[in-house]
Structure formats: C-alpha cells, structure tokens
Design a protein around this motif. Structure first.
Motif, PDB file in Angstrom:
ATOM      1  N   LYS A 268      -1.393 -22.492   3.917  1.00 31.85           N
ATOM      2  CA  LYS A 268      -2.443 -22.821   2.940  1.00 31.85           C
ATOM      3  C   LYS A 268      -2.860 -21.610   2.117  1.00 31.85           C
ATOM      4  O   LYS A 268      -3.204 -21.741   0.936  1.00 31.85           O
ATOM      5  CB  LYS A 268      -3.669 -23.380   3.672  1.00 31.85           C
ATOM      6  CG  LYS A 268      -3.430 -24.701   4.368  1.00 31.85           C
ATOM      7  CD  LYS A 268      -4.640 -25.118   5.196  1.00 31.85           C
ATOM      8  CE  LYS A 268      -4.377 -26.387   5.978  1.00 31.85           C
ATOM      9  NZ  LYS A 268      -5.487 -26.738   6.895  1.00 31.85           N
ATOM     10  N   THR A 269      -2.846 -20.430   2.749  1.00 31.71           N
ATOM     11  CA  THR A 269      -3.315 -19.201   2.093  1.00 31.71           C
ATOM     12  C   THR A 269      -2.314 -18.080   2.346  1.00 31.71           C
ATOM     13  O   THR A 269      -2.533 -17.219   3.203  1.00 31.71           O
ATOM     14  CB  THR A 269      -4.706 -18.788   2.643  1.00 31.71           C
ATOM     15  OG1 THR A 269      -5.542 -19.932   2.732  1.00 31.71           O
ATOM     16  CG2 THR A 269      -5.353 -17.726   1.774  1.00 31.71           C
ATOM     17  N   PRO A 270      -1.196 -18.100   1.636  1.00 31.28           N
ATOM     18  CA  PRO A 270      -0.161 -17.090   1.899  1.00 31.28           C
ATOM     19  C   PRO A 270      -0.693 -15.670   1.694  1.00 31.28           C
ATOM     20  O   PRO A 270      -1.520 -15.420   0.816  1.00 31.28           O
ATOM     21  CB  PRO A 270       0.916 -17.414   0.862  1.00 31.28           C
ATOM     22  CG  PRO A 270       0.678 -18.842   0.489  1.00 31.28           C
ATOM     23  CD  PRO A 270      -0.807 -19.035   0.573  1.00 31.28           C
ATOM     24  N   PHE A 271      -0.246 -14.758   2.538  1.00 33.68           N
ATOM     25  CA  PHE A 271      -0.594 -13.345   2.408  1.00 33.68           C
ATOM     26  C   PHE A 271       0.680 -12.518   2.547  1.00 33.68           C
ATOM     27  O   PHE A 271       1.725 -13.025   2.999  1.00 33.68           O
ATOM     28  CB  PHE A 271      -1.643 -12.940   3.445  1.00 33.68           C
ATOM     29  CG  PHE A 271      -1.258 -13.239   4.868  1.00 33.68           C
ATOM     30  CD1 PHE A 271      -0.500 -12.352   5.624  1.00 33.68           C
ATOM     31  CD2 PHE A 271      -1.666 -14.434   5.473  1.00 33.68           C
ATOM     32  CE1 PHE A 271      -0.137 -12.632   6.926  1.00 33.68           C
ATOM     33  CE2 PHE A 271      -1.314 -14.722   6.794  1.00 33.68           C
ATOM     34  CZ  PHE A 271      -0.553 -13.820   7.518  1.00 33.68           C
ATOM     35  N   ASP A 272       0.594 -11.276   2.131  1.00 38.72           N
ATOM     36  CA  ASP A 272       1.772 -10.417   2.148  1.00 38.72           C
ATOM     37  C   ASP A 272       2.225 -10.118   3.573  1.00 38.72           C
ATOM     38  O   ASP A 272       1.420  -9.772   4.436  1.00 38.72           O
ATOM     39  CB  ASP A 272       1.476  -9.089   1.432  1.00 38.72           C
ATOM     40  CG  ASP A 272       1.337  -9.266  -0.071  1.00 38.72           C
ATOM     41  OD1 ASP A 272       1.863 -10.276  -0.589  1.00 38.72           O
ATOM     42  OD2 ASP A 272       0.710  -8.412  -0.721  1.00 38.72           O
ATOM     43  N   ILE A 273       3.522 -10.262   3.791  1.00 37.40           N
ATOM     44  CA  ILE A 273       4.157  -9.871   5.054  1.00 37.40           C
ATOM     45  C   ILE A 273       4.928  -8.589   4.796  1.00 37.40           C
ATOM     46  O   ILE A 273       5.660  -8.475   3.811  1.00 37.40           O
ATOM     47  CB  ILE A 273       5.137 -10.959   5.542  1.00 37.40           C
ATOM     48  CG1 ILE A 273       4.408 -12.291   5.741  1.00 37.40           C
ATOM     49  CG2 ILE A 273       5.839 -10.513   6.821  1.00 37.40           C
ATOM     50  CD1 ILE A 273       3.448 -12.309   6.890  1.00 37.40           C
ATOM     51  N   MET A 274       4.770  -7.607   5.659  1.00 37.27           N
ATOM     52  CA  MET A 274       5.478  -6.354   5.459  1.00 37.27           C
ATOM     53  C   MET A 274       6.988  -6.551   5.480  1.00 37.27           C
ATOM     54  O   MET A 274       7.508  -7.344   6.271  1.00 37.27           O
ATOM     55  CB  MET A 274       5.095  -5.337   6.554  1.00 37.27           C
ATOM     56  CG  MET A 274       3.815  -4.600   6.272  1.00 37.27           C
ATOM     57  SD  MET A 274       3.570  -3.191   7.396  1.00 37.27           S
ATOM     58  CE  MET A 274       3.162  -4.055   8.893  1.00 37.27           C
ATOM     59  N   THR A 275       7.674  -5.832   4.616  1.00 36.78           N
ATOM     60  CA  THR A 275       9.126  -5.791   4.690  1.00 36.78           C
ATOM     61  C   THR A 275       9.540  -4.925   5.881  1.00 36.78           C
ATOM     62  O   THR A 275       8.727  -4.196   6.450  1.00 36.78           O
ATOM     63  CB  THR A 275       9.720  -5.170   3.418  1.00 36.78           C
ATOM     64  OG1 THR A 275       9.321  -3.787   3.336  1.00 36.78           O
ATOM     65  CG2 THR A 275       9.250  -5.909   2.172  1.00 36.78           C
ATOM     66  N   ARG A 276      10.803  -5.013   6.252  1.00 38.23           N
ATOM     67  CA  ARG A 276      11.294  -4.193   7.356  1.00 38.23           C
ATOM     68  C   ARG A 276      11.110  -2.706   7.046  1.00 38.23           C
ATOM     69  O   ARG A 276      10.681  -1.929   7.906  1.00 38.23           O
ATOM     70  CB  ARG A 276      12.764  -4.497   7.639  1.00 38.23           C
ATOM     71  CG  ARG A 276      13.334  -3.663   8.793  1.00 38.23           C
ATOM     72  CD  ARG A 276      14.751  -4.053   9.174  1.00 38.23           C
ATOM     73  NE  ARG A 276      15.628  -4.008   8.029  1.00 38.23           N
ATOM     74  CZ  ARG A 276      16.265  -5.072   7.519  1.00 38.23           C
ATOM     75  NH1 ARG A 276      16.117  -6.247   8.068  1.00 38.23           N
ATOM     76  NH2 ARG A 276      17.051  -4.949   6.471  1.00 38.23           N
ATOM     77  N   GLU A 277      11.394  -2.325   5.821  1.00 42.45           N
ATOM     78  CA  GLU A 277      11.275  -0.917   5.436  1.00 42.45           C
ATOM     79  C   GLU A 277       9.831  -0.439   5.515  1.00 42.45           C
ATOM     80  O   GLU A 277       9.561   0.673   5.983  1.00 42.45           O
ATOM     81  CB  GLU A 277      11.835  -0.713   4.024  1.00 42.45           C
ATOM     82  CG  GLU A 277      13.345  -0.895   3.899  1.00 42.45           C
ATOM     83  CD  GLU A 277      13.798  -2.352   4.012  1.00 42.45           C
ATOM     84  OE1 GLU A 277      14.972  -2.576   4.391  1.00 42.45           O
ATOM     85  OE2 GLU A 277      12.976  -3.271   3.743  1.00 42.45           O
ATOM     86  N   GLU A 278       8.888  -1.276   5.054  1.00 43.18           N
ATOM     87  CA  GLU A 278       7.469  -0.918   5.137  1.00 43.18           C
ATOM     88  C   GLU A 278       7.026  -0.778   6.584  1.00 43.18           C
ATOM     89  O   GLU A 278       6.285   0.148   6.934  1.00 43.18           O
ATOM     90  CB  GLU A 278       6.624  -1.982   4.432  1.00 43.18           C
ATOM     91  CG  GLU A 278       6.739  -1.963   2.921  1.00 43.18           C
ATOM     92  CD  GLU A 278       6.072  -3.164   2.268  1.00 43.18           C
ATOM     93  OE1 GLU A 278       5.653  -3.039   1.095  1.00 43.18           O
ATOM     94  OE2 GLU A 278       5.955  -4.229   2.920  1.00 43.18           O
ATOM     95  N   TYR A 279       7.495  -1.688   7.409  1.00 47.12           N
ATOM     96  CA  TYR A 279       7.103  -1.656   8.825  1.00 47.12           C
ATOM     97  C   TYR A 279       7.654  -0.405   9.514  1.00 47.12           C
ATOM     98  O   TYR A 279       6.924   0.268  10.249  1.00 47.12           O
ATOM     99  CB  TYR A 279       7.600  -2.910   9.544  1.00 47.12           C
ATOM    100  CG  TYR A 279       7.185  -2.918  11.001  1.00 47.12           C
ATOM    101  CD1 TYR A 279       5.882  -3.214  11.364  1.00 47.12           C
ATOM    102  CD2 TYR A 279       8.089  -2.588  12.005  1.00 47.12           C
ATOM    103  CE1 TYR A 279       5.475  -3.192  12.693  1.00 47.12           C
ATOM    104  CE2 TYR A 279       7.695  -2.563  13.341  1.00 47.12           C
ATOM    105  CZ  TYR A 279       6.392  -2.864  13.677  1.00 47.12           C
ATOM    106  OH  TYR A 279       5.999  -2.824  14.978  1.00 47.12           O
ATOM    107  N   ILE A 280       8.903  -0.091   9.267  1.00 48.72           N
ATOM    108  CA  ILE A 280       9.522   1.084   9.904  1.00 48.72           C
ATOM    109  C   ILE A 280       8.787   2.357   9.498  1.00 48.72           C
ATOM    110  O   ILE A 280       8.491   3.216  10.336  1.00 48.72           O
ATOM    111  CB  ILE A 280      11.015   1.149   9.521  1.00 48.72           C
ATOM    112  CG1 ILE A 280      11.776   0.029  10.248  1.00 48.72           C
ATOM    113  CG2 ILE A 280      11.613   2.516   9.857  1.00 48.72           C
ATOM    114  CD1 ILE A 280      13.105  -0.302   9.646  1.00 48.72           C
ATOM    115  N   SER A 281       8.474   2.483   8.229  1.00 49.27           N
ATOM    116  CA  SER A 281       7.739   3.655   7.752  1.00 49.27           C
ATOM    117  C   SER A 281       6.369   3.752   8.420  1.00 49.27           C
ATOM    118  O   SER A 281       5.931   4.833   8.822  1.00 49.27           O
ATOM    119  CB  SER A 281       7.575   3.569   6.231  1.00 49.27           C
ATOM    120  OG  SER A 281       6.777   4.632   5.748  1.00 49.27           O
ATOM    121  N   LEU A 282       5.697   2.608   8.580  1.00 43.16           N
ATOM    122  CA  LEU A 282       4.374   2.585   9.196  1.00 43.16           C
ATOM    123  C   LEU A 282       4.445   2.952  10.681  1.00 43.16           C
ATOM    124  O   LEU A 282       3.591   3.701  11.189  1.00 43.16           O
ATOM    125  CB  LEU A 282       3.750   1.197   9.025  1.00 43.16           C
ATOM    126  CG  LEU A 282       2.332   1.005   9.560  1.00 43.16           C
ATOM    127  CD1 LEU A 282       1.356   1.974   8.913  1.00 43.16           C
ATOM    128  CD2 LEU A 282       1.878  -0.441   9.344  1.00 43.16           C
TER     129      LEU A 282
END
Length: 302
Positions: free
Chosen positions: A231-245
C-alpha cells in the motif's frame, strides 16, 4: 582472523577447538507482543513462525528436534559439538518450571556444548535472571535481544513494544551476572537514514554487548510489513548500498565484539524483497571484498 571481522565461527572454534554447529529449536513459546500483554499483532516484520522459519517443529520434543536438525545439517558440517538455539518468538516468556525443563533437557543432550536463547528485554524478571545465571555456570550461554533500532519513531512503527530504557536495563542486568548478550539490529527499516542506522550501531557498540547480529530488512509475505509495503512502497536498499553500510557498521564496532551475522535469511517462498538477499554467499563475499578494497576492518574507526 580468517576474515577482517570477528566471526562467531572463529569465536567458537577458539573456545571449543573445532567447528560448532548451531541447531535452531522451537520451544513452543508465544510472545507478550502477540498474546495481548503488550500487543496482539507482534512486530510488523514478524511472520507466523515468529522469525523461526528455519527452526525445528514444536510438534516434536527438544531431543527429537536436535536429532532432526543434526540429520539435516550433517552433510554441510562435520562436527560432534552443538549449540542449541531457542529461536522463534520469546524464549524466556513462560513459567519458570517450564523454562527449566526445556533448557536443561537441551543442554543435557549428548554433544551439546552450549545454549543460545532469543528473547525480549522486557521478559527478564528476577526469577528468569536467576535461572539464566545458574545455566551460565553450567554451560556456554548467550542471550539474544531484538533491539532493531534506537529511534523511537521507528520502534513505534515496527511495534517493538518496549522503550530503549528497557533494553538498557536488560543488558545491564545480564552483564551483572556475567551473561553474554547478543543484540539484533535491522539495517534498512522504513524512513531511517544511513546516519540514523549508524547511530544505532554506535549506541549498541557502546553498550559493550558481547555479540551483534546485523540483519538486512526483508519483507516477508506473511507479515503486516508486506501489506504496508504493497500500500505504501518505500525504498529497499540495493545490494551495493547494503554492503557499503555493513562495512561502515563494522568499522564502528570494538574489535573483540563477536559478529554473529551480517545479513538476514528469509524463506525463498515467503520473501518478497529484497530478492538479492537470497544469494547469501554473494553478499558475504562482497562484504569481504569491500573490506579489502577499503583496506578496512572491524574497529577501524574507533
């Protein structure tokens, strides 16, 4: 270390001299966030199996679950030493007599060298703490607490059901009794910035928790989070964003903190997002690669 961070695998090998296998069990518990004591719907990301999708079946005894888990995992790991892990729902939420029965049945099974118990910090009264202290004298014990975030706005959204002060009290009470604590954090909760996520990491690092689990947020089809996302889509981290984090987070953790997990597991048939999390080996190897590329390691920024 074989990696640039202090893994649970290495920690257990150093302690017991060999590979130790963790066996996930279902103790037949519920949760105060489901039975009406705190709430009725549970945490927004929690599915019908209480985050124990890979645990044994509560229709079997503890010993039967242990034997079944051994059978399933023996082809992957060749070892005769085991940690039994009471995983799903809240595993200190029950009568003290029942807790004693389950815990001591588990630790007295041949080959079991330790026990891990997942729970909530608001389910650690004095009787439970006394029992855990006695268990800690007899075997290798750690307690897992699902914090997920330090930010009140997010904790209300995910329906965690307790304030940060309760986590602080819980971890202090366990540490006073020399009981090892593992804290869970979810990376990528809705509307949390990268800076806010790292604030949670820094906060937990300063509690001197013995271990930590970093979970990528995943949206499972049998959860309220799934309905919210549709109902309320939100941003999901990409694999690259997650790895960096994750690498940023590891740099903020004390070198002796035990890293139990750096990515989450979801059942393939239930997982909606992120699909990249299904390739766990690629995520793990990419984290190793990013650490090497940065010439980085756990505790670098402390």
């Amino acid at each position: 270390m074989s990696k640039r961070y202090n893994t649970l695998n290495e920690e257990l090998k150093n302690k017991f001299g060999t590979k130790v296998m963790k066996l996930s069990l279902d103790g037949g518990f519920t949760c105060p966030n489901r039975d009406g004591t705190v709430g009725t719907k549970g945490c927004i990301f929690c599915g019908e199996e209480g985050s124990g999708e890979f645990a044994g079946s509560r229709t079997f005894s503890i010993k039967e679950q242990v034997e079944e888990q051994k059978r399933l995992l023996c082809k992957k790991w060749n070892t005769d030493k085991y940690i039994v892990y009471f995983q799903n729902f809240t595993n200190t939420y029950g009568s003290i007599e029942r807790l004693k029965t389950l815990y001591y049945e588990a630790v007295n099974i041949e080959g079991v060298v330790g026990i891990a118990i997942a729970t909530r910090p608001d389910c650690l009264d004095e009787e439970v703490l006394d029992l855990l202290e006695d268990l800690n004298r007899q075997t290798y014990l750690w307690i897992e607490l699902g914090l997920q975030t330090i930010h009140e706005r997010t904790s209300n959204f995910i329906r965690r059901g307790y304030p940060l002060s309760v986590y602080n009290e819980g971890i202090e009470n366990l540490k006073k009794r020399s009981i090892k604590v593992v804290t869970h954090i979810i990376l990528g909760l809705p509307n949390e910035s990268r800076g806010e996520i790292l604030e949670t990491v820094k906060y937990v690092a300063n509690t001197n928790t013995w271990g930590i689990k970093l979970h990528s947020l995943y949206i499972q089809k049998d959860t309220d989070l799934y309905d919210y996302y549709l109902k309320t889509p939100f941003d999901i981290m990409t694999r690259e964003e997650y790895i960096s984090l994750v690498v940023d987070a590891l740099e903020l953790m004390p070198k002796d903190m035990v890293i139990h997990r750096v990515t989450g597991d979801g059942k393939r048939e239930l997982l909606h997002e992120p699909i990249w999390s299904l390739d766990k080996l690629r995520v793990l190897s990419s984290i190793d690669k990013e650490l090497k590329t940065r010439d980085s390691y756990q505790g670098k920024r402390i």
